[in-house]
Write a protein that holds these residues in place. Structure first.
Motif, PDB file in Angstrom:
ATOM      1  N   GLY A   1       4.594   8.823   7.676  1.00  6.43           N
ATOM      2  CA  GLY A   1       4.126   8.330   8.967  1.00  6.43           C
ATOM      3  C   GLY A   1       3.875   6.830   8.941  1.00  6.43           C
ATOM      4  O   GLY A   1       4.215   6.111   9.886  1.00  6.43           O
ATOM      5  N   GLN A   2       3.303   6.347   7.848  1.00  8.93           N
ATOM      6  CA  GLN A   2       3.079   4.910   7.695  1.00  8.93           C
ATOM      7  C   GLN A   2       4.400   4.151   7.656  1.00  8.93           C
ATOM      8  O   GLN A   2       4.535   3.058   8.227  1.00  8.93           O
ATOM      9  CB  GLN A   2       2.279   4.650   6.422  1.00  8.93           C
ATOM     10  N   VAL A   3       5.383   4.738   6.966  1.00 14.25           N
ATOM     11  CA  VAL A   3       6.699   4.109   6.889  1.00 14.25           C
ATOM     12  C   VAL A   3       7.324   3.999   8.272  1.00 14.25           C
ATOM     13  O   VAL A   3       7.916   2.975   8.631  1.00 14.25           O
ATOM     14  CB  VAL A   3       7.613   4.914   5.937  1.00 14.25           C
ATOM     15  N   ALA A   4       7.190   5.048   9.067  1.00 10.30           N
ATOM     16  CA  ALA A   4       7.753   5.042  10.418  1.00 10.30           C
ATOM     17  C   ALA A   4       7.075   3.991  11.287  1.00 10.30           C
ATOM     18  O   ALA A   4       7.729   3.279  12.073  1.00 10.30           O
ATOM     19  CB  ALA A   4       7.607   6.421  11.045  1.00 10.30           C
ATOM     20  N   GLU A   5       5.756   3.881  11.171  1.00  3.50           N
ATOM     21  CA  GLU A   5       5.015   2.880  11.946  1.00  3.50           C
ATOM     22  C   GLU A   5       5.440   1.474  11.551  1.00  3.50           C
ATOM     23  O   GLU A   5       5.628   0.596  12.398  1.00  3.50           O
ATOM     24  CB  GLU A   5       3.507   3.073  11.729  1.00  3.50           C
ATOM     25  N   MET A   6       5.623   1.260  10.255  1.00  2.77           N
ATOM     26  CA  MET A   6       6.018  -0.053   9.759  1.00  2.77           C
ATOM     27  C   MET A   6       7.372  -0.473  10.301  1.00  2.77           C
ATOM     28  O   MET A   6       7.621  -1.649  10.584  1.00  2.77           O
ATOM     29  CB  MET A   6       6.094  -0.014   8.225  1.00  2.77           C
ATOM     30  N   LYS A   7       8.263   0.481  10.440  1.00  3.72           N
ATOM     31  CA  LYS A   7       9.651   0.172  10.801  1.00  3.72           C
ATOM     32  C   LYS A   7       9.744  -0.598  12.104  1.00  3.72           C
ATOM     33  O   LYS A   7      10.615  -1.470  12.266  1.00  3.72           O
ATOM     34  CB  LYS A   7      10.442   1.471  10.890  1.00  3.72           C
TER      35      LYS A   7
ATOM     36  N   TYR B   1       2.230  13.157   1.454  1.00  5.66           N
ATOM     37  CA  TYR B   1       3.582  12.669   1.729  1.00  5.66           C
ATOM     38  C   TYR B   1       3.847  12.565   3.230  1.00  5.66           C
ATOM     39  O   TYR B   1       4.554  11.656   3.685  1.00  5.66           O
ATOM     40  CB  TYR B   1       4.622  13.562   1.055  1.00  5.66           C
ATOM     41  N   ARG B   2       3.287  13.478   3.997  1.00  5.66           N
ATOM     42  CA  ARG B   2       3.438  13.365   5.453  1.00  5.66           C
ATOM     43  C   ARG B   2       2.775  12.084   5.962  1.00  5.66           C
ATOM     44  O   ARG B   2       3.329  11.381   6.818  1.00  5.66           O
ATOM     45  CB  ARG B   2       2.833  14.585   6.131  1.00  5.66           C
ATOM     46  N   SER B   3       1.593  11.800   5.462  1.00  2.00           N
ATOM     47  CA  SER B   3       0.888  10.585   5.860  1.00  2.00           C
ATOM     48  C   SER B   3       1.681   9.342   5.467  1.00  2.00           C
ATOM     49  O   SER B   3       1.813   8.392   6.256  1.00  2.00           O
ATOM     50  CB  SER B   3      -0.506  10.557   5.208  1.00  2.00           C
ATOM     51  N   LEU B   4       2.231   9.363   4.263  1.00  2.00           N
ATOM     52  CA  LEU B   4       2.990   8.214   3.778  1.00  2.00           C
ATOM     53  C   LEU B   4       4.241   7.984   4.623  1.00  2.00           C
ATOM     54  O   LEU B   4       4.555   6.843   4.992  1.00  2.00           O
ATOM     55  CB  LEU B   4       3.371   8.442   2.309  1.00  2.00           C
TER      56      LEU B   4
ATOM     57  N   VAL C   1      12.435   0.939   0.955  1.00  2.00           N
ATOM     58  CA  VAL C   1      11.117   1.518   1.234  1.00  2.00           C
ATOM     59  C   VAL C   1      11.234   2.884   1.892  1.00  2.00           C
ATOM     60  O   VAL C   1      10.717   3.885   1.391  1.00  2.00           O
ATOM     61  CB  VAL C   1      10.271   0.570   2.127  1.00  2.00           C
ATOM     62  N   GLU C   2      11.933   2.933   3.020  1.00  2.00           N
ATOM     63  CA  GLU C   2      11.922   4.148   3.830  1.00  2.00           C
ATOM     64  C   GLU C   2      12.601   5.325   3.126  1.00  2.00           C
ATOM     65  O   GLU C   2      12.040   6.431   3.037  1.00  2.00           O
ATOM     66  CB  GLU C   2      12.596   3.885   5.179  1.00  2.00           C
TER      67      GLU C   2
ATOM     68  N   ALA D   1       0.831  -1.211   0.000  1.00  2.00           N
ATOM     69  CA  ALA D   1       0.000   0.000   0.000  1.00  2.00           C
ATOM     70  C   ALA D   1       0.864   1.258   0.000  1.00  2.00           C
ATOM     71  O   ALA D   1       0.565   2.241  -0.697  1.00  2.00           O
ATOM     72  CB  ALA D   1      -0.927  -0.011   1.212  1.00  2.00           C
ATOM     73  N   ILE D   2       1.952   1.233   0.749  1.00  2.00           N
ATOM     74  CA  ILE D   2       2.867   2.387   0.783  1.00  2.00           C
ATOM     75  C   ILE D   2       3.451   2.631  -0.602  1.00  2.00           C
ATOM     76  O   ILE D   2       3.477   3.773  -1.093  1.00  2.00           O
ATOM     77  CB  ILE D   2       3.982   2.149   1.817  1.00  2.00           C
ATOM     78  N   LEU D   3       3.935   1.583  -1.225  1.00  2.00           N
ATOM     79  CA  LEU D   3       4.601   1.750  -2.519  1.00  2.00           C
ATOM     80  C   LEU D   3       3.616   2.114  -3.631  1.00  2.00           C
ATOM     81  O   LEU D   3       3.968   2.855  -4.559  1.00  2.00           O
ATOM     82  CB  LEU D   3       5.367   0.476  -2.875  1.00  2.00           C
ATOM     83  N   GLU D   4       2.399   1.619  -3.548  1.00  2.00           N
ATOM     84  CA  GLU D   4       1.383   2.021  -4.531  1.00  2.00           C
ATOM     85  C   GLU D   4       1.165   3.528  -4.478  1.00  2.00           C
ATOM     86  O   GLU D   4       1.075   4.196  -5.526  1.00  2.00           O
ATOM     87  CB  GLU D   4       0.076   1.269  -4.275  1.00  2.00           C
ATOM     88  N   ASN D   5       1.068   4.077  -3.289  1.00  2.00           N
ATOM     89  CA  ASN D   5       0.894   5.529  -3.145  1.00  2.00           C
ATOM     90  C   ASN D   5       2.157   6.291  -3.536  1.00  2.00           C
ATOM     91  O   ASN D   5       2.083   7.408  -4.059  1.00  2.00           O
ATOM     92  CB  ASN D   5       0.485   5.871  -1.719  1.00  2.00           C
ATOM     93  N   TYR D   6       3.293   5.696  -3.281  1.00  2.00           N
ATOM     94  CA  TYR D   6       4.571   6.302  -3.683  1.00  2.00           C
ATOM     95  C   TYR D   6       4.597   6.532  -5.196  1.00  2.00           C
ATOM     96  O   TYR D   6       4.927   7.622  -5.665  1.00  2.00           O
ATOM     97  CB  TYR D   6       5.691   5.370  -3.233  1.00  2.00           C
TER      98      TYR D   6
END
Length: 955
Positions: A561-567, A556-559, A582-583, A522-527
């Protein structure tokens, strides 16, 4: 079109087209079935702490010995147990792994002779292999796992297929993807057959290596003993290529790197890894003219006047390379990716290119000792070479035509039906990275898998199956995109436009595990979706509306944030890989977008005296420091300094902070007259000038000066900057005369961006200087003696205006009705454009004109319009027409009225094309007038394949 053809039952036609689109190509990617528990007849690769040993024949190719060692490394990486590697004439293991090429491994050949393995499916084939288990193949052996290649690369691909099947990523070293440990590994008994690849030569081009990191990294970190990209670095590259099932290299060729043949070991290492060596579009006959040709010693690189010395140069290089497996680039170009030197016309280019190809083939034939048609040769129709070809260049039938994309991922030209008959076939040179027109993208890879699938499937269906060459810049950070592209090239049926969006889920699961795969996908699709409307390298010059700008920052801020949560959920061993894959790409896009857009918003606010501009300016500075911070972290991701110097966030770009608001600017904005924009179509002008569609048109250049005059009212007196929205020539500074209230504005107009091979740059805002405005009446006079300077708007204020917010935006897939054509079907392609693109299939469906619009596929949209004048803008991806004789057209009908045809073809290097590829769409607009609010039905007919609707906007 053939009228008899149209009588075939439509259902049958659509079935046949659907069937053909699914079954193109021959390869089907094999994966070996692996289990972690012992099963009946399973082959024990690792069992109860014991490793199967690996055997090869010393009479086999060098690459087989190398991959045997790499397979042993891979098994150790997964299990912590390292197998022994030894020669096949001394098998000591009860459970050996035997790797070999048909005709080059005595043990495997004996199995074939005795009928214990059947190799009829791969014998004589190109790069195919079999992996199978054989019970009691010889005394003392209970069971053998046999990997047999039809040729040396087939053997290598089979071995690395086993590696990948047990969990070792092709990028294990290049992206630090550490596989999960396994105590037991068993291979399920079966004959795994891999047929020949879909595309014969699948390659990478290391390019622009000195602007980002690969050359700097090799010099300062990895290959310090020579301070260059040399045999040690290339060994790592070639190993990666084999793991990705690539076989063709165009080596690094910029002046920062010594030429490939400067190091005698380089071609030896390539041959040891069974890699075919070719050279880029500007390196004919393996000669790097950028760095190897010394004009002081050997005269000009000009075939008109220096033919013998140039031929001698070519001859020396073929003498050196003739013992290796090569692909020779033919033709004649300049020394620095420029047009042929000495040519004064296209006819000159055709004549000299014809002559050079004839001379080159004679050298190859006489030196290599084969018929010219038996030696792999290619003509790369890049840039002006395509123009030369289109104007009568006679290319021998056996020479491969390598078509090029337009540098931004859209194929420029493909084979006509007649060209598809050529014995040399065709291919595509495709950019995943670019230093070029109109702007570079050397940093982050944001070309989506769906776009690659759409363009390369189209190319394949038009016969481009001989070479796929991908420009990948510094290799990193193109891991995901290159993996996808080469998987497609290897097996064209694996990824197609219909399922390319699923690649991310498969890749994420293979790399990070099933638990994390959905969220990473989902992150990369939005990327990719966000980058479709502006690559990170281009966002500084794109014109977003206020809502788009704010929405982009928040997205981009939301994205991030998702990356940080995933980490926090990523296993510790995979954190370096997660950061690289990814990050960092997400954070890089976030901080460069936010920096540039915040800087712009601060100036927009300052222009109207808004003190919050200073907050935006401060945030922009913070974002700038973050770009340095995340890149430093990337280069230090491994404690051993492995990637030090590999990444740079500003390759070729300036690392200077953009202009931002200041207290002084805010005060000037408060005191200044109200901003005013002049659209030139409203200007009172002389008879020699017309203003149409917001662009100034010079209809006659007989007058020394042609002028327009405009008068307007200002609310107060004061000084303001003067801006123009203009298309300007790139080869010289254009002349003009702009006078406001009798004061002449003098400023040189120099283009923005990296413009090569172009007459004129895409329209952008240029600041000319300052003017003093009177309270009340003001007069502007414009004089333009230059035909290549087109001015659409003039703005007086502290910052130029942004594009207006849309009244309505509809995504392409939001149609309410659709109908298939007689020979085409409507398709919605996920991951294409802003989410989903709408197009027709198959790519080979015929072109139609407006008289056959009833046979075309169509989609229809319901749009609610307000009373008054509305503008409906249809946006399509900036694809190119498929080949000569076709257009890129659609027809539009509103409420059933007579359809109007639009051809959206924009030839490469034109200002329109430059604008299109930067913003990600081609635009056509329709005006509609309504007395009151009313719904309208907008129907779009597809007249050509290759056209993709992205979205529809109402202003």
């Amino acid at each position: 079109m053939n009228r008899k053809q149209s009588q075939i039952p439509r259902s049958l036609v659509l079935f046949l087209f659907s069937f053909l689109s699914i079954t193109i190509g021959s390869a089907q990617t094999v994966k070996v079935a692996v289990d972690n528990t012992e099963g009946k007849q399973h082959f024990p690769l690792i069992s109860k702490g014991v490793c199967a040993s690996i055997y090869y024949d010393d009479a086999d190719h060098k690459v087989v010995e190398l991959v045997a060692g790499h397979l042993a490394d891979d098994i150790e990486l997964v299990s912590s147990y390292r197998p022994e590697t030894s020669l096949v004439n001394n098998i000591q293991s009860k459970y050996p792994v035997i790797i070999g090429t048909l005709g080059h491994n005595q043990f495997i050949d004996s199995l074939v002779a005795s009928g214990k393995i059947d190799v009829s499916a791969i014998k004589g084939q190109w790069e195919s292999f079999i992996i199978t288990t054989v019970k009691k193949p010889a005394p003392g052996i209970k069971q053998a796992l046999v990997i047999t290649g039809s040729d040396r690369r087939g053997t290598a691909y089979g071995s690395f297929t086993l590696s990948e099947s047990i969990g070792v990523s092709p990028w294990y070293w290049w992206a630090d993807i550490i596989p999960e440990k396994q105590e037991e590994i068993y291979i399920k008994p079966k004959t795994y057959l891999q047929s020949s690849p879909s595309v014969k030569y699948r390659g990478i081009f290391i390019n622009d290596e000195g602007f980002g990191g690969l050359n700097v990294w090799a010099c300062k970190t990895y290959e310090t003993e020579i301070g260059d990209i040399g045999p040690k670095t290339y060994a790592r590259v070639f190993e990666l290529m084999l793991r990705l099932k690539a076989n063709l290299i165009w080596p690094a060729m910029h002046a920062c790197t010594k030429p490939f043949y400067c190091y005698k070991e380089n071609p030896v290492v390539a041959d040891n890894y069974a890699i075919v060596v070719g050279t880029s579009h500007l390196e004919q006959m393996h000669c790097n003219t950028m760095t190897e040709w010394d004009e002081d010693q050997t005269g000009p690189w000009n075939y008109f006047v220096n033919r013998e010395r140039i031929q001698s140069f070519w001859q020396d290089r073929v003498d050196l390379t003739k013992g290796y497996e090569n692909f020779y680039t033919l033709g004649m170009r300049g020394t620095e990716d420029i047009e042929m030197q000495g040519a004064e016309s296209v006819d000159d280019m055709v004549r000299i290119t014809d002559q050079s190809i004839s001379d080159q083939r004679e050298i190859l034939k006489n030196t290599i000792g084969q018929k010219a048609e038996e030696i792999p040769q290619v003509l790369c129709t890049y840039k002006e070479v395509l123009v030369t070809y289109q104007n009568g260049l006679d290319v021998p039938d056996d020479v491969t035509l390598l078509w090029a994309d337009d540098n931004h991922g859209y194929t420029r030209q493909l084979c006509t039906p007649e060209e598809q008959k050529r014995s040399g076939g065709s291919g595509v040179y495709y950019h995943l990275s670019l230093l070029g027109t109109p702007e570079d993208y050397l940093w982050l890879n944001t070309i989506s898998p769906s776009l690659v699938a759409y363009e390369m499937t189209k190319a394949y269906e038009y016969g481009a199956d001989r070479i796929w060459m991908f420009n990948i810049g510094d290799i990193k950070p193109h891991e995901k995109e290159l993996t996808f592209a080469l998987q497609m090239a290897y097996d064209i049926n694996r990824w197609m436009p219909s399922n390319a969006h699923l690649f991310l889920a498969e890749w994420a699961e293979d790399t990070f595990g099933k638990e994390l795969a959905d969220d990473i996908t989902a992150i990369l699709e939005n990327y990719y979706r966000l980058a479709e409307s502006g690559k990170p390298e281009h966002c500084y010059r794109l014109d977003y509306s206020p809502l788009e700008l704010d929405g982009r920052i928040e997205a981009y801020r939301s994205l991030s944030g998702q990356v940080a949560e995933m980490k926090s959920r990523v296993p510790e061993t995979l954190l370096p890989a997660y950061y690289q894959l990814v990050e960092y790409p997400v954070l890089g896009c976030r901080w460069i977008n936010e920096r540039n857009l915040m800087a712009r918003r601060s100036l927009q606010k300052a222009a109207i005296g808004d003190m919050s501009a200073l907050d935006d300016a401060q945030l922009a500075h913070h974002c700038h420091t973050q770009l340095d911070s995340i890149t430093h972290y990337y280069n230090a991701i491994n404690n051993d300094g492995k990637w030090n110097h590999i990444m740079c966030w500003h390759p070729w770009m300036s690392d200077e902070m953009p202009d931002v608001a200041s207290k002084e600017l805010v005060q000037l904005g408060k005191k200044a007259p109200k901003s005013h924009t002049v659209v030139l179509e409203d200007v009172i002008c002389s008879p020699q000038l017309t203003f149409k569609d917001g662009v100034l048109k010079q209809e006659s250049m007989s007058e020394q000066h042609q002028a327009g005059e405009y008068t307007w009212q200002a609310d107060k007196e004061g000084e303001v900057p003067v801006w123009i929205f203009a298309t300007i020539p790139t080869s010289y500074v254009p002349s003009y005369k702009l006078t406001i209230n009798g004061g002449e504005i003098k400023s040189e107009l120099k283009h923005i961006g990296n413009i090569w091979h172009t007459q004129a740059a895409a329209p952008v805002w240029y600041k000319l200087g300052h003017a003093h405005l009177n309270k009340g009446s003001n007069t502007m006079q414009l004089s333009l003696p230059d035909s290549l300077l087109n001015i659409g708007e003039i703005h007086l204020g502290w910052y130029p205006p942004s594009r207006q917010n849309y009244k309505k935006q509809m995504m392409a897939e939001d149609y309410v009705k659709s109908k298939h054509g007689q020979l085409s079907t409507i398709n919605v392609v996920s991951g294409l454009g802003l989410g989903k693109g709408v197009c027709i299939m198959p790519f080979t469906s015929p072109s139609l004109n407006v008289s056959h619009v009833g046979e075309a596929a169509w989609v229809e949209y319901d749009i609610e319009l307000s009373g008054g004048q509305s503008e409906i803008e249809i946006r399509t991806l900036p694809t190119q027409r498929i080949h000569d004789g076709r257009t890129l057209s659609y027809a539009v009908s509103i409420n059933g009225e007579e359809p109007v045809v639009f051809d959206v073809q924009a030839d490469e290097f034109t200002p329109e094309w430059q604008d299109n590829v930067i913003r990600g769409f081609t635009s056509r607009k329709i005006s509609y007038s309504a007395k009151d609010s009313e719904p309208v039905k907008l129907r779009i007919y597809f007249l050509d394949p290759g056209l993709v609707i992205r979205d529809i906007v109402v202003n």
